[in-house]
Scaffold this motif. Structure first.
Motif, PDB file in Angstrom:
ATOM      1  N   PHE A  58       9.256  37.134 -27.416  1.00 48.66           N
ATOM      2  CA  PHE A  58       9.262  36.301 -28.617  1.00 48.66           C
ATOM      3  C   PHE A  58       9.733  34.882 -28.277  1.00 48.66           C
ATOM      4  N   VAL A  59      10.841  34.769 -27.559  1.00 48.49           N
ATOM      5  CA  VAL A  59      11.388  33.459 -27.186  1.00 48.49           C
ATOM      6  C   VAL A  59      10.397  32.702 -26.303  1.00 48.49           C
ATOM      7  N   PHE A  60       9.798  33.380 -25.350  1.00 56.53           N
ATOM      8  CA  PHE A  60       8.835  32.744 -24.453  1.00 56.53           C
ATOM      9  C   PHE A  60       7.650  32.176 -25.242  1.00 56.53           C
ATOM     10  N   ALA A  61       7.084  32.984 -26.134  1.00 59.53           N
ATOM     11  CA  ALA A  61       5.921  32.551 -26.921  1.00 59.53           C
ATOM     12  C   ALA A  61       6.282  31.405 -27.870  1.00 59.53           C
ATOM     13  N   VAL A  62       7.429  31.518 -28.528  1.00 62.63           N
ATOM     14  CA  VAL A  62       7.849  30.469 -29.465  1.00 62.63           C
ATOM     15  C   VAL A  62       8.098  29.160 -28.725  1.00 62.63           C
ATOM     16  N   SER A  63       8.699  29.225 -27.554  1.00 67.10           N
ATOM     17  CA  SER A  63       8.979  28.014 -26.782  1.00 67.10           C
ATOM     18  C   SER A  63       7.701  27.264 -26.438  1.00 67.10           C
ATOM     19  N   ILE A  64       6.705  27.988 -25.993  1.00 69.09           N
ATOM     20  CA  ILE A  64       5.423  27.361 -25.653  1.00 69.09           C
ATOM     21  C   ILE A  64       4.747  26.829 -26.913  1.00 69.09           C
ATOM     22  N   HIS A  65       4.676  27.656 -27.933  1.00 71.23           N
ATOM     23  CA  HIS A  65       3.997  27.292 -29.173  1.00 71.23           C
ATOM     24  C   HIS A  65       4.631  26.049 -29.808  1.00 71.23           C
ATOM     25  N   ALA A  66       5.946  26.052 -29.904  1.00 73.07           N
ATOM     26  CA  ALA A  66       6.645  24.932 -30.547  1.00 73.07           C
ATOM     27  C   ALA A  66       6.550  23.660 -29.718  1.00 73.07           C
ATOM     28  N   ALA A  67       6.641  23.765 -28.409  1.00 74.66           N
ATOM     29  CA  ALA A  67       6.555  22.575 -27.558  1.00 74.66           C
ATOM     30  C   ALA A  67       5.201  21.884 -27.709  1.00 74.66           C
ATOM     31  N   ILE A  68       4.140  22.662 -27.774  1.00 74.20           N
ATOM     32  CA  ILE A  68       2.810  22.077 -27.962  1.00 74.20           C
ATOM     33  C   ILE A  68       2.706  21.451 -29.349  1.00 74.20           C
ATOM     34  N   GLY A  69       3.270  22.106 -30.359  1.00 75.51           N
ATOM     35  CA  GLY A  69       3.263  21.547 -31.708  1.00 75.51           C
ATOM     36  C   GLY A  69       4.056  20.261 -31.801  1.00 75.51           C
ATOM     37  N   VAL A  84       5.452   9.980 -21.029  1.00 74.06           N
ATOM     38  CA  VAL A  84       6.540  10.131 -22.005  1.00 74.06           C
ATOM     39  C   VAL A  84       6.244  11.297 -22.941  1.00 74.06           C
ATOM     40  N   LEU A  85       5.016  11.410 -23.395  1.00 76.28           N
ATOM     41  CA  LEU A  85       4.623  12.507 -24.276  1.00 76.28           C
ATOM     42  C   LEU A  85       4.774  13.849 -23.565  1.00 76.28           C
ATOM     43  N   GLU A  86       4.389  13.907 -22.312  1.00 73.82           N
ATOM     44  CA  GLU A  86       4.511  15.145 -21.544  1.00 73.82           C
ATOM     45  C   GLU A  86       5.980  15.517 -21.330  1.00 73.82           C
ATOM     46  N   THR A  92      11.222  19.853 -24.736  1.00 76.72           N
ATOM     47  CA  THR A  92      11.302  20.711 -25.915  1.00 76.72           C
ATOM     48  C   THR A  92      11.119  22.172 -25.525  1.00 76.72           C
ATOM     49  N   GLY A  93      10.105  22.447 -24.737  1.00 76.22           N
ATOM     50  CA  GLY A  93       9.833  23.819 -24.319  1.00 76.22           C
ATOM     51  C   GLY A  93      10.972  24.421 -23.518  1.00 76.22           C
ATOM     52  N   PHE A  94      11.468  23.678 -22.534  1.00 73.03           N
ATOM     53  CA  PHE A  94      12.566  24.197 -21.716  1.00 73.03           C
ATOM     54  C   PHE A  94      13.842  24.346 -22.535  1.00 73.03           C
ATOM     55  N   GLY A  95      14.102  23.385 -23.415  1.00 78.90           N
ATOM     56  CA  GLY A  95      15.295  23.470 -24.260  1.00 78.90           C
ATOM     57  C   GLY A  95      15.263  24.685 -25.169  1.00 78.90           C
ATOM     58  N   LEU A  96      14.150  24.892 -25.837  1.00 70.82           N
ATOM     59  CA  LEU A  96      14.023  26.054 -26.714  1.00 70.82           C
ATOM     60  C   LEU A  96      14.120  27.357 -25.929  1.00 70.82           C
ATOM     61  N   PHE A  97      13.492  27.382 -24.767  1.00 68.40           N
ATOM     62  CA  PHE A  97      13.549  28.597 -23.958  1.00 68.40           C
ATOM     63  C   PHE A  97      14.972  28.881 -23.497  1.00 68.40           C
ATOM     64  N   ALA A  98      15.673  27.851 -23.062  1.00 69.22           N
ATOM     65  CA  ALA A  98      17.045  28.035 -22.589  1.00 69.22           C
ATOM     66  C   ALA A  98      17.946  28.551 -23.711  1.00 69.22           C
ATOM     67  N   LEU A  99      17.850  27.955 -24.892  1.00 67.11           N
ATOM     68  CA  LEU A  99      18.664  28.405 -26.017  1.00 67.11           C
ATOM     69  C   LEU A  99      18.313  29.836 -26.422  1.00 67.11           C
TER      70      LEU A  99
END
Length: 110
Positions: A58-69, A84-86, A92-99
């Motif tokens: 769940f965390v893995f999928a949400v991290s990817i999904h949210a980072a792209i959004g 800068v955008l990348e 965002t993706g790494f931060g969400l995944f880490a948390l």
């Protein structure tokens, strides 16, 4: 080509998240209807590999999904482009995944 890949990746993670969200909601309803305390919930999740896999996925999928959004929103609203955008997307993706990974680990093994 990158935008097509990101689009497809976001849709794939959405398909993966849909049953996980339903499962998560079912767990919440079960726990609250059953009157379980936080200690009882943690007792049931402690050392459980299936819970680790469920919420880890769940965390893995949400991290990817949210980072792209977030990438799409930042591009549209702030007009950021290129590197800068990348960086915003990856941070965002790494931060969400880490948390999320820290929370899953704490609930499962701490």
């Amino acid at each position: 080509m990158l935008s097509l890949r990101l689009y497809l990746l976001q849709r794939i993670t959405a398909l993966l998240m849909a049953p996980l969200v339903l499962g998560h909601l079912a767990v919440i309803v079960y726990a609250t209807q059953g009157g379980l305390s936080a200690a009882e919930i943690l007792g049931r999740t402690h050392g459980s590999v299936p819970w680790l896999l469920f919420y880890g996925t769940f965390v893995f999928a949400v991290s990817i999904h949210a980072a792209i959004g977030v990438r799409a929103i930042v591009h549209e609203w702030a007009g950021l482009k290129g590197v800068v955008l990348e960086v915003v997307m990856w941070a965002t993706g790494f931060g969400l995944f880490a948390l999320g990974a820290r929370a899953v680990w704490a609930v499962t093994f701490a």
